[in-house]
Design a protein around this motif. Structure first.
Motif, mmCIF file in Angstrom:
data_model
loop_
_atom_site.group_PDB
_atom_site.id
_atom_site.type_symbol
_atom_site.label_atom_id
_atom_site.label_comp_id
_atom_site.label_asym_id
_atom_site.label_seq_id
_atom_site.Cartn_x
_atom_site.Cartn_y
_atom_site.Cartn_z
ATOM 1 N N GLY A 1 57.025 34.399 20.645
ATOM 2 C CA GLY A 1 58.350 33.882 20.979
ATOM 3 C C GLY A 1 58.711 32.687 20.122
ATOM 4 O O GLY A 1 57.921 31.752 19.978
ATOM 5 N N GLY A 2 59.928 32.717 19.551
ATOM 6 C CA GLY A 2 60.332 31.679 18.597
ATOM 7 C C GLY A 2 61.468 30.803 19.064
ATOM 8 O O GLY A 2 62.245 30.316 18.247
ATOM 9 N N GLY A 3 61.589 30.592 20.385
ATOM 10 C CA GLY A 3 62.575 29.645 20.878
ATOM 11 C C GLY A 3 62.075 28.220 20.720
ATOM 12 O O GLY A 3 61.085 27.964 20.020
ATOM 13 N N PRO A 4 62.724 27.242 21.376
ATOM 14 C CA PRO A 4 62.289 25.847 21.245
ATOM 15 C C PRO A 4 60.819 25.634 21.602
ATOM 16 O O PRO A 4 60.116 24.875 20.932
ATOM 17 C CB PRO A 4 63.220 25.107 22.208
ATOM 18 C CG PRO A 4 64.463 25.938 22.237
ATOM 19 C CD PRO A 4 63.978 27.353 22.148
ATOM 20 N N ALA A 5 60.331 26.299 22.666
ATOM 21 C CA ALA A 5 58.922 26.135 23.053
ATOM 22 C C ALA A 5 57.994 26.690 21.975
ATOM 23 O O ALA A 5 57.005 26.055 21.597
ATOM 24 C CB ALA A 5 58.650 26.817 24.390
ATOM 25 N N GLY A 6 58.296 27.880 21.480
ATOM 26 C CA GLY A 6 57.468 28.484 20.447
ATOM 27 C C GLY A 6 57.488 27.696 19.153
ATOM 28 O O GLY A 6 56.444 27.495 18.509
ATOM 29 N N LEU A 7 58.669 27.235 18.744
ATOM 30 C CA LEU A 7 58.767 26.440 17.522
ATOM 31 C C LEU A 7 58.052 25.108 17.676
ATOM 32 O O LEU A 7 57.388 24.635 16.754
ATOM 33 C CB LEU A 7 60.242 26.222 17.162
ATOM 34 C CG LEU A 7 60.979 27.462 16.625
ATOM 35 C CD1 LEU A 7 62.478 27.201 16.560
ATOM 36 C CD2 LEU A 7 60.457 27.834 15.242
ATOM 37 N N GLY A 8 58.196 24.491 18.866
ATOM 38 C CA GLY A 8 57.477 23.248 19.114
ATOM 39 C C GLY A 8 55.979 23.443 19.014
ATOM 40 O O GLY A 8 55.262 22.642 18.410
ATOM 41 N N ALA A 9 55.490 24.532 19.586
ATOM 42 C CA ALA A 9 54.058 24.828 19.513
ATOM 43 C C ALA A 9 53.626 25.107 18.074
ATOM 44 O O ALA A 9 52.543 24.690 17.644
ATOM 45 C CB ALA A 9 53.730 26.027 20.407
ATOM 46 N N ALA A 10 54.464 25.804 17.300
ATOM 47 C CA ALA A 10 54.125 26.117 15.909
ATOM 48 C C ALA A 10 54.017 24.850 15.072
ATOM 49 O O ALA A 10 53.106 24.706 14.247
ATOM 50 C CB ALA A 10 55.161 27.062 15.314
ATOM 51 N N VAL A 11 54.954 23.921 15.277
ATOM 52 C CA VAL A 11 54.917 22.660 14.524
ATOM 53 C C VAL A 11 53.647 21.885 14.840
ATOM 54 O O VAL A 11 52.926 21.429 13.940
ATOM 55 C CB VAL A 11 56.169 21.814 14.836
ATOM 56 C CG1 VAL A 11 56.003 20.385 14.313
ATOM 57 C CG2 VAL A 11 57.411 22.447 14.223
ATOM 58 N N TYR A 12 53.348 21.731 16.128
ATOM 59 C CA TYR A 12 52.192 20.931 16.511
ATOM 60 C C TYR A 12 50.878 21.656 16.221
ATOM 61 O O TYR A 12 49.886 21.033 15.834
ATOM 62 C CB TYR A 12 52.290 20.531 17.984
ATOM 63 C CG TYR A 12 53.245 19.390 18.181
ATOM 64 C CD1 TYR A 12 52.826 18.073 18.032
ATOM 65 C CD2 TYR A 12 54.581 19.623 18.479
ATOM 66 C CE1 TYR A 12 53.705 17.021 18.182
ATOM 67 C CE2 TYR A 12 55.473 18.583 18.639
ATOM 68 C CZ TYR A 12 55.032 17.276 18.488
ATOM 69 O OH TYR A 12 55.921 16.238 18.623
ATOM 70 N N GLY A 13 50.853 22.978 16.403
ATOM 71 C CA GLY A 13 49.632 23.714 16.114
ATOM 72 C C GLY A 13 49.286 23.660 14.640
ATOM 73 O O GLY A 13 48.145 23.341 14.262
ATOM 74 N N ALA A 14 50.256 23.966 13.778
ATOM 75 C CA ALA A 14 49.988 23.976 12.337
ATOM 76 C C ALA A 14 49.712 22.578 11.806
ATOM 77 O O ALA A 14 48.852 22.391 10.947
ATOM 78 C CB ALA A 14 51.175 24.598 11.603
ATOM 79 N N SER A 15 50.440 21.583 12.316
ATOM 80 C CA SER A 15 50.252 20.214 11.816
ATOM 81 C C SER A 15 48.890 19.657 12.192
ATOM 82 O O SER A 15 48.390 18.720 11.557
ATOM 83 C CB SER A 15 51.353 19.298 12.341
ATOM 84 O OG SER A 15 51.255 19.123 13.750
ATOM 85 N N GLU A 16 48.260 20.219 13.214
ATOM 86 C CA GLU A 16 46.946 19.746 13.638
ATOM 87 C C GLU A 16 45.816 20.648 13.139
ATOM 88 O O GLU A 16 44.698 20.610 13.645
ATOM 89 C CB GLU A 16 46.917 19.637 15.161
ATOM 90 C CG GLU A 16 47.860 18.546 15.673
ATOM 91 C CD GLU A 16 47.943 18.496 17.180
ATOM 92 O OE1 GLU A 16 47.127 19.157 17.850
ATOM 93 O OE2 GLU A 16 48.834 17.807 17.693
ATOM 94 N N GLY A 17 46.131 21.478 12.150
ATOM 95 C CA GLY A 17 45.072 22.209 11.461
ATOM 96 C C GLY A 17 44.733 23.577 11.998
ATOM 97 O O GLY A 17 43.801 24.219 11.502
ATOM 98 N N LEU A 18 45.454 24.067 12.997
ATOM 99 C CA LEU A 18 45.170 25.403 13.521
ATOM 100 C C LEU A 18 45.844 26.465 12.640
ATOM 101 O O LEU A 18 46.999 26.293 12.232
ATOM 102 C CB LEU A 18 45.682 25.531 14.955
ATOM 103 C CG LEU A 18 45.042 24.622 16.003
ATOM 104 C CD1 LEU A 18 45.707 24.830 17.357
ATOM 105 C CD2 LEU A 18 43.540 24.875 16.109
ATOM 106 N N ARG A 19 45.133 27.535 12.352
ATOM 107 C CA ARG A 19 45.760 28.673 11.665
ATOM 108 C C ARG A 19 46.711 29.321 12.665
ATOM 109 O O ARG A 19 46.274 29.976 13.617
ATOM 110 C CB ARG A 19 44.700 29.661 11.196
ATOM 111 C CG ARG A 19 43.832 29.178 10.040
ATOM 112 C CD ARG A 19 42.699 30.156 9.786
ATOM 113 N NE ARG A 19 41.832 30.266 10.969
ATOM 114 C CZ ARG A 19 40.966 31.252 11.155
ATOM 115 N NH1 ARG A 19 40.864 32.236 10.273
ATOM 116 N NH2 ARG A 19 40.216 31.279 12.243
ATOM 117 N N THR A 20 47.987 29.119 12.438
ATOM 118 C CA THR A 20 48.999 29.424 13.451
ATOM 119 C C THR A 20 49.945 30.510 12.970
ATOM 120 O O THR A 20 50.450 30.457 11.845
ATOM 121 C CB THR A 20 49.810 28.149 13.783
ATOM 122 O OG1 THR A 20 48.916 27.138 14.248
ATOM 123 C CG2 THR A 20 50.862 28.429 14.837
#
Length: 557
Positions: A239-258
């Motif tokens: 899902g790519g709404g605000p919650a999904g995009l928020g998770a993608a930003v924080y997941g990728a910025s913290e080093g997770l392969r997202t």
């Protein structure tokens, strides 16, 4: 011999809330530059931004933007700051009075201002033209290649044509729309070898003609990423709404392969909003499309992979892996999964409405159809913020906008600031305790029948456009037998699991984390979660919080 095609002219945009000044500067600019550039004028920052967004989608170029400093609602600096996101290479000029030169100097750093002009600029030959000449020369010397545009040929009342335009707009793909019965539309159909009986026809930037393409085919041909590049990720976000995009930003910025997987387009319902005014950090508001675009670019800059037009049909537990299965039979694995699928608008059930979907009846697509709504009588069904934002947006050009709600007032579901705005706009009216009970028309919607639920009185009114923003359907049937949900289909997580039977088969000796479902390592964020806040800010916050909990889960796995 065929005459050479004349290259499209770049634009000079001028913004001033004083109609006299606006006409004067446009007149002077046309006198000097009208043969080489389109001169476009707007009388507010918001009107100018709407124009720029439409021009961006059509792949048009803007060379210079001149904005008056003193404008209500949005001053010239605020306008130029937002316009930079749409046309970063356009040259920027601030029109100021002598008393505002301090603000103009400050704006040089804030919005990378190229020049400021004192009003009045008479004579223009001495005070206006030399400045604009130099800016046009500087712009021409930079790399501002025309954005290739996809062409869409269809019928105004074709449901699939409407869906294709919505898909391209929400995915930020520049396109130009042609009516099938217009000369240019007919010419393009002939060039594509299409007869016009199957619509829409999409001509890609490489010249390929697609006849009534599916979303997946369209995504592949316009350059969107539709297939994951790996088989295993640290974090899969559905899902790519605000919650999904928020998770993608924080997941990728913290080093997770997202990887983020979206069925249609990033942004969710929020991405269809004309203006969100209560989101932290945007005092002048931000469109849902603009917010989604910024978040998408931010996520990809950190290394997140974004996949579109992939329908997820299942999540499975395979040892320490969580398997995400797609409708086409393909699958990926991840250490953890975040469910951020949001909600969809519920369909209206009144007789006749189904047949007019995409032909006068639209679900959350006010932005795409707005240009067709000028000087029309528009009806909006729903009383939440999305309905109010659409009403305010459409009221700018529509003859009238009527909000239809079953409740006794808007206060039950709409933010106070929006209610105040609506009350101050003369061509918006609100019908409370009312619902649509029937739709009428031929090849498109022409009339609707309204019923007052208190008196039972019915009346039929003219209506060419009806936009519905009702209810919240989570559409989570694909989680049956795996992830616990409440009776309405919303996902249960964290402490709420203890109130039912969902913890009965919980396999670990610890309690679930706050946003963790009954399946360890599968989390939920945003509107799809049971009893969530149903606001953009809370969804983004939950997306970030879910990533924090994913880290905690991975540390203990």
């Amino acid at each position: 011999m065929t005459a050479p095609t004349r290259p499209a002219r770049s634009a000079i945009l001028t913004v001033d809330d004083d109609p006299g000044v606006s006409r004067a500067v446009a007149r002077d600019l046309r006198r000097r530059y009208g043969d080489r550039h389109r001169v476009i004028r707007a009388e507010s920052g918001r009107q100018a931004l709407d124009t720029l967004r439409e021009m961006t989608l059509r792949g048009e170029l803007v060379a210079v933007m001149l904005a008056d400093y003193r404008m209500p609602d949005m001053n010239g600096i605020e306008f130029l700051e937002q316009a930079m996101d749409l046309y970063p290479s356009a040259r920027r000029v601030l029109l100021t009075a002598y008393a505002d030169t301090g603000a103009a100097i400050d704006a040089i750093n804030l919005v990378d201002l190229d020049h400021y002009l004192l009003k009045p600029w008479d004579p223009p030959e001495e005070k206006l033209y030399p400045v604009v000449d130099s800016l046009l020369d500087a712009w021409a010397a930079t790399d501002h290649k025309r954005v290739p545009e996809t062409k869409v040929i269809g019928h105004q009342w074709s449901a699939r044509s409407s869906e294709v335009r919505e898909f391209l707009a929400r995915n930020q793909v520049p396109y130009r729309w042609y009516q099938v019965d217009e000369p240019e539309g007919e010419r393009l159909l002939a060039a594509a070898g299409a007869d016009g009986r199957t619509l829409p026809v999409v001509i890609t930037t490489t010249g390929d003609a697609l006849i009534a393409p599916s979303d997946a085919e369209l995504a592949d041909r316009v350059g969107l990423s539709t297939r994951p590049s790996e088989r295993f990720y640290d974090l899969a976000i559905i899902g790519g709404g605000p919650a999904g995009l928020g998770a993608a930003v924080y997941g990728a910025s913290e080093g997770l392969r997202t990887v983020l997987i979206e069925r249609t387009a990033t942004g969710g319902q929020a991405g269809q909003s004309s203006r969100i005014e209560n989101y932290l950090g945007f005092p002048d508001g931000v469109s849902g499309a603009q917010l989604a675009d910024r978040a998408r670019r931010q996520a990809t800059r950190f290394g997140a992979e974004l996949i579109t037009t992939r329908d997820v049909v299942g999540v499975e537990v395979n040892g320490s892996a969580r398997t995400v299965r797609f409708a086409d039979g393909d699958a990926i694995d991840a250490h953890a999964v975040i469910l951020a699928t949001g909600v969809s608008y519920r369909q209206l059930t009144a007789p006749g409405l189904d047949g007019f979907t995409g032909r006068g009846v639209y679900y959350g697509s006010a932005l795409t159809e707005a240009t067709n709504c000028a000087k029309q009588d528009i009806f909006i069904v729903g009383g939440a913020n999305s309905a109010g934002q659409a009403a305010v947006f459409l009221a700018r050009t529509a003859r009238s906008v009527t909000i239809v709600v079953r409740a006794g007032s808007l206060a039950q579901s709409m933010s106070h600031y929006l209610i105040q705005q609506i009350a101050a706009i003369p061509n918006i009216s609100v019908l409370t305790c009312t619902e649509v009970v029937e739709a009428h028309g031929g090849d498109h919607l022409e009339k609707i029948t309204l019923r007052h639920n208190g008196t039972g009185e019915e009346r039929t009114v003219d209506a060419s456009y009806l936009f519905a923003f009702i209810g919240a359907a989570p559409r989570t049937d694909w989680l049956d037998g795996v992830v616990a949900r409440d009776e309405r289909g919303f996902v249960i997580a964290g402490p709420d699991l203890a109130t039912g039977t969902a913890l009965r088969d919980w396999p670990l000796d610890r309690q679930p984390y706050h946003l963790e479902t009954n399946v360890p390592g599968v989390f939920v964020a945003g509107d799809v979660r049971c009893d969530s806040g149903k606001r953009v800010a809370s969804a983004v916050g939950e997306g970030a919080m879910a990533v924090m909990l994913v880290h905690r889960y991975l540390e203990r796995t």
